[in-house]
Write a protein that holds these residues in place. Sequence first.
Motif, PDB file in Angstrom:
ATOM      1  N   ILE A 171     -62.238  16.733  -1.918  1.00  0.00           N
ATOM      2  CA  ILE A 171     -63.158  18.123  -2.357  1.00  0.00           C
ATOM      3  C   ILE A 171     -64.287  18.950  -1.365  1.00  0.00           C
ATOM      4  N   ALA A 172     -64.337  19.310  -1.867  1.00  0.00           N
ATOM      5  CA  ALA A 172     -65.675  20.410  -0.657  1.00  0.00           C
ATOM      6  C   ALA A 172     -66.142  21.351  -1.346  1.00  0.00           C
ATOM      7  N   LEU A 173     -67.463  21.904  -1.167  1.00  0.00           N
ATOM      8  CA  LEU A 173     -67.704  23.129  -1.583  1.00  0.00           C
ATOM      9  C   LEU A 173     -68.001  24.121   0.071  1.00  0.00           C
ATOM     10  N   GLN A 174     -67.237  24.775  -0.455  1.00  0.00           N
ATOM     11  CA  GLN A 174     -67.642  26.340   0.734  1.00  0.00           C
ATOM     12  C   GLN A 174     -68.203  26.551   1.328  1.00  0.00           C
ATOM     13  N   GLY A 175     -69.163  26.808   2.763  1.00  0.00           N
ATOM     14  CA  GLY A 175     -69.986  27.402   3.181  1.00  0.00           C
ATOM     15  C   GLY A 175     -71.247  27.132   2.489  1.00  0.00           C
ATOM     16  N   VAL A 176     -71.229  25.630   3.154  1.00  0.00           N
ATOM     17  CA  VAL A 176     -72.466  25.431   3.183  1.00  0.00           C
ATOM     18  C   VAL A 176     -72.696  24.309   4.187  1.00  0.00           C
ATOM     19  N   ASN A 177     -73.930  23.632   4.219  1.00  0.00           N
ATOM     20  CA  ASN A 177     -74.069  22.063   5.913  1.00  0.00           C
ATOM     21  C   ASN A 177     -73.470  21.495   4.642  1.00  0.00           C
ATOM     22  N   LEU A 178     -72.260  20.392   4.989  1.00  0.00           N
ATOM     23  CA  LEU A 178     -71.634  18.987   4.270  1.00  0.00           C
ATOM     24  C   LEU A 178     -71.671  17.745   5.170  1.00  0.00           C
ATOM     25  N   ALA A 179     -71.712  16.593   4.244  1.00  0.00           N
ATOM     26  CA  ALA A 179     -71.925  15.951   4.176  1.00  0.00           C
ATOM     27  C   ALA A 179     -70.884  15.162   4.135  1.00  0.00           C
ATOM     28  N   ALA A 180     -70.245  13.915   4.714  1.00  0.00           N
ATOM     29  CA  ALA A 180     -68.786  13.651   4.630  1.00  0.00           C
ATOM     30  C   ALA A 180     -69.497  12.299   3.407  1.00  0.00           C
ATOM     31  N   LEU A 211     -65.139  13.630   0.155  1.00  0.00           N
ATOM     32  CA  LEU A 211     -66.175  13.886  -1.091  1.00  0.00           C
ATOM     33  C   LEU A 211     -67.171  14.793   0.548  1.00  0.00           C
ATOM     34  N   ASP A 212     -67.168  16.540   0.814  1.00  0.00           N
ATOM     35  CA  ASP A 212     -67.311  17.166   1.526  1.00  0.00           C
ATOM     36  C   ASP A 212     -68.344  18.755   1.426  1.00  0.00           C
ATOM     37  N   LEU A 213     -69.517  17.289   0.923  1.00  0.00           N
ATOM     38  CA  LEU A 213     -70.381  18.143  -0.022  1.00  0.00           C
ATOM     39  C   LEU A 213     -72.110  17.694   0.464  1.00  0.00           C
ATOM     40  N   PRO A 214     -72.780  18.559  -0.124  1.00  0.00           N
ATOM     41  CA  PRO A 214     -73.888  18.303   0.668  1.00  0.00           C
ATOM     42  C   PRO A 214     -74.884  17.264   0.405  1.00  0.00           C
ATOM     43  N   LEU A 248     -66.181  25.304  -5.057  1.00  0.00           N
ATOM     44  CA  LEU A 248     -65.934  23.790  -5.334  1.00  0.00           C
ATOM     45  C   LEU A 248     -64.239  23.852  -4.684  1.00  0.00           C
ATOM     46  N   THR A 249     -64.005  23.027  -4.033  1.00  0.00           N
ATOM     47  CA  THR A 249     -62.170  23.182  -3.629  1.00  0.00           C
ATOM     48  C   THR A 249     -62.233  21.384  -3.718  1.00  0.00           C
ATOM     49  N   ALA A 250     -60.554  21.782  -4.340  1.00  0.00           N
ATOM     50  CA  ALA A 250     -60.173  20.454  -4.008  1.00  0.00           C
ATOM     51  C   ALA A 250     -58.798  19.922  -3.516  1.00  0.00           C
TER      52      ALA A 250
END
Length: 109
Positions: A32-41, A6-9, A75-77
């Motif tokens: 699973i990721a949100l595009q264009g934001v600072n992410l935490a894994a 999960l690459d999400l905030p 949101l992409t997966a």
Amino acid sequence: MRIVRLDLPSEILTEASLPSAGVRDLQGALVIALQGVNLAASMVTLTTLKQYAPALAAAIRGWRLRQHTSRPIILTAKGEGVDLTIELPPNVGTQRILEQLAVLLDQPD
């Protein structure tokens, strides 16, 4: 065992209370990721993701409501056999997020 990365905030991961599976090998993982934001894994098993799906969807919705942009956030997966794009409009509902994530949650472990 299928692993989900999960690459999400970080606030989404914290709010959803997702435990870490502690898995290091990510070959073949579903991402699973949100595009264009600072992410935490964070890494969890698909079984864990299924269990926490309602909390994750609610956390994504809460995060989206706090964003100050009227354009949709994507949101992409992606993973083996999965290529999903979900638009998150400004007032996206939790149920809509869950319905769109159902494709992932129905995957075999």
